[in-house]
Design a protein around this motif. Structure first.
Motif: not given
Length: 173
Positions: A107-129
């Motif tokens: 989750a953190t590697g694919l998103t470039g976000m910290e665990y506990g801070g993952i957000t729907p903003f800035g997710l990898p292109r093509g991911w369903p939200v």
């Protein structure tokens, strides 16, 4: 006694968001950010310490959906008072044989976000939200900033309008 948050324009305080989030919130003056104690990033501790109502906070989780030896990823956003129905609604919606929460390192590697801070903003292109309808209907909701040391305050309708966003009945209540 709760501690007051100092909500400021996220575009003017980019150091408070993860790199992929910065680009996604740029130009959205309605997106606010506030620094927090990173030890209090988990929703229950955050809400208790800062006096926030859990019904105006949302959790974003990364789901790994598997079918035929392939894994696809999606993000699910539900209010802090609810749980995403990963094994039912999410699995069926994604057309997967199996769906589960993605391991933290993925989750953190694919998103470039910290665990506990993952957000729907800035997710990898093509991911369903997948956004629960209650989140979309909330006037403003607190979500992660991509970092544990801050939170975003955003209109629910903005979350529902993100690239790849689909508003569905996602939560188990």
């Amino acid at each position: 006694m709760s501690v007051a948050l100092n909500w400021v324009d996220a575009g003017e305080h980019e150091h408070l968001t993860a790199a992929p989030v910065r680009e996604a919130v740029r130009g959205h003056a309605e997106v606010r950010v506030a620094p927090i104690d990173p030890e209090l990033a988990d929703t229950a501790a955050f809400c208790a310490h800062y006096g926030m109502n859990p019904e105006t906070s949302a959790n974003c989780v990364v789901v790994a959906a598997k079918r035929g030896g392939e894994t696809t990823y999606a993000a699910c956003l539900v209010l802090a008072t609810d749980r995403a129905d990963v094994n039912g609604v999410v699995r069926r919606h994604l057309g997967a044989r199996k769906a589960s929460f993605a391991p933290m390192a993925e989750a953190t590697g694919l998103t470039g976000m910290e665990y506990g801070g993952i957000t729907p903003f800035g997710l990898p292109r093509g991911w369903p939200v997948l956004v629960d309808e209650a989140v979309a209907a909330t006037p403003h909701v607190v979500v992660g900033s991509g970092l544990r040391r801050s939170k975003l305050w955003v209109p629910g309708k903005l979350v529902a309008a993100l690239p790849g966003a689909e508003v569905i009945a996602l939560a188990q209540r």
